[in-house]
Write a protein that holds these residues in place. Structure first.
Motif, short mmCIF file in Angstrom:
data_model
loop_
_atom_site.label_atom_id
_atom_site.label_comp_id
_atom_site.label_asym_id
_atom_site.label_seq_id
_atom_site.Cartn_x
_atom_site.Cartn_y
_atom_site.Cartn_z
N THR A 80 1.35 -0.98 -0.62
CA THR A 80 0.05 0.04 -0.14
C THR A 80 0.33 1.26 -0.25
O THR A 80 0.37 2.09 -0.60
CB THR A 80 -0.99 -0.02 1.42
N LYS A 83 2.09 1.48 -3.57
CA LYS A 83 1.43 2.54 -4.01
C LYS A 83 1.03 4.53 -4.35
O LYS A 83 1.43 4.94 -5.14
CB LYS A 83 0.18 2.19 -4.75
N ARG A 136 -6.47 9.08 -3.07
CA ARG A 136 -6.50 8.17 -3.41
C ARG A 136 -5.71 7.42 -2.44
O ARG A 136 -6.11 5.85 -3.11
CB ARG A 136 -4.32 9.05 -3.82
N TYR A 139 -9.57 5.84 -2.09
CA TYR A 139 -10.40 4.81 -3.70
C TYR A 139 -9.57 3.60 -3.17
O TYR A 139 -10.33 2.93 -3.68
CB TYR A 139 -9.58 6.07 -4.50
N TYR A 140 -8.23 3.35 -3.38
CA TYR A 140 -7.55 2.10 -3.57
C TYR A 140 -7.66 1.50 -1.97
O TYR A 140 -7.82 -0.06 -2.51
CB TYR A 140 -5.51 2.32 -2.77
N ASP A 143 -11.27 0.55 -3.29
CA ASP A 143 -11.18 -0.66 -4.29
C ASP A 143 -11.36 -1.68 -4.12
O ASP A 143 -11.83 -3.27 -4.45
CB ASP A 143 -10.25 -0.41 -5.13
N GLN A 144 -10.80 -2.31 -2.61
CA GLN A 144 -10.81 -3.64 -2.65
C GLN A 144 -11.91 -4.05 -2.55
O GLN A 144 -11.91 -5.48 -2.03
CB GLN A 144 -9.40 -3.89 -1.36
N MET A 166 -5.15 2.73 -10.32
CA MET A 166 -4.24 1.96 -9.18
C MET A 166 -5.71 0.80 -8.98
O MET A 166 -5.59 -0.22 -8.17
CB MET A 166 -4.54 2.26 -7.65
N HIS A 168 -7.42 -2.64 -8.74
CA HIS A 168 -6.96 -3.44 -9.28
C HIS A 168 -7.71 -4.57 -10.21
O HIS A 168 -7.44 -6.13 -10.43
CB HIS A 168 -6.66 -4.79 -7.68
#
Length: 281
Positions: A80, A83, A136, A139-140, A143-144, A166, A168
């Motif tokens: 993490t 990224k 950022r 959002y990441y 996204d999971q 980013m 996935h």
């Protein structure tokens, strides 16, 4: 002997991190300290880091302006942090300094603690306002959970484009202007304000109007001074359910403490206590 933790950054004399981690130490029945260590910009960052390494502390948090500057001095970055390109937590493990970024996980934990049902429906539409480091990370982390739509609104669309890379898993993420976000606000179940707009002393500002937000939308603002921003106040008047930014501080800290000690602390009444402290400032 106990644990020894620190916070580095500048300026940080008014940071709430010592209070948060002293609470965690007490609640976990662990001995230890958490101290502020200001790295003044006019001083050598490299020399300060050498000094820190000689102190043999167990871990430290990193805040502005050093979240990127610390990276070359670390032995390992977790996925993490790599990224994000930013580190806010460092742990000393097996003779190595390991860098982490707890922003996104901390935010999602704070949101899930208040609105757990939100995460049961992947069709819930999400709007992230802003495209900085916090946006950022959030959002990441979201996204999971594989929400079908996580859109991003920002003053300059080009700044937001790098965030999408980013993801996935394939998803439709639309980049909107703030005007478009305001117009389409009624189509989202979760709206997250990640910029500094509305922070003291400009607490009467809001990033967008809440006029089009629909009933029972979850509206979140990561600003915590004031605890109740104009954006949250206006959204609540429209029937939105609100999520306040000070809880993100607690859950970021919870995750950092977990990394350092392998103990996950129950936040419990710390939410209310921290809110009281902030409102008294």
């Amino acid at each position: 002997m106990g644990f020894h933790f620190k916070l580095i950054g500048y300026p940080i004399t008014h940071s709430l991190s010592p209070w948060i981690h002293e609470q965690f130490l007490e609640r976990s029945n662990l001995q230890g300290t958490y101290k502020i260590d200001e790295f003044k910009p006019e001083d050598s960052f490299e020399e300060n880091i050498k000094r820190l390494k000689n102190e043999q502390i167990d871990g430290f948090n990193v805040t502005v302006p050093y979240k990127q500057a610390i990276i070359p001095f670390l032995d390992i970055l977790d996925d993490t942090a790599r990224k994000m390109g930013a580190v806010n937590t460092v742990a000393y493990k097996n003779g190595k300094w390991i860098g982490y970024n707890t922003d996104g996980v901390g935010y999602v934990r704070s949101l899930e603690s208040k609105y757990p049902n939100l995460f049961n429906n992947k069709e819930n539409r999400v709007l992230v306002i802003g495209a900085g480091g916090a946006a950022r990370a959030i959002y990441y982390a979201l996204d999971q959970y594989e929400f079908s739509n996580i859109d991003i609104a920002n003053r300059t669309k080009a700044t937001a484009e790098g965030i999408i890379e980013m993801a996935h898993s394939p998803r439709r993420t639309e980049i909107l202007s703030l005007e478009e976000a305001e117009k389409n606000a009624g189509s989202y179940e979760l709206i997250i304000q990640t910029t500094s707009v509305g922070m003291k002393p400009n607490q009467e500002q809001a990033i967008i109007s809440s006029n089009n937000i629909k009933l029972n939308t979850i509206v979140s603002d990561i600003v915590y001074q004031p605890v109740l921003t104009k954006f949250l106040r206006d959204s609540a008047k429209k029937g939105a359910m609100i999520h306040q930014g000070h809880t993100m501080l607690l859950y970021q800290g919870q995750y950092a403490f977990e990394i350092w000690t392998n103990k996950k602390i129950n936040i419990g009444d710390m939410d209310t206590k921290l809110k009281d402290i902030l409102e008294g400032r």
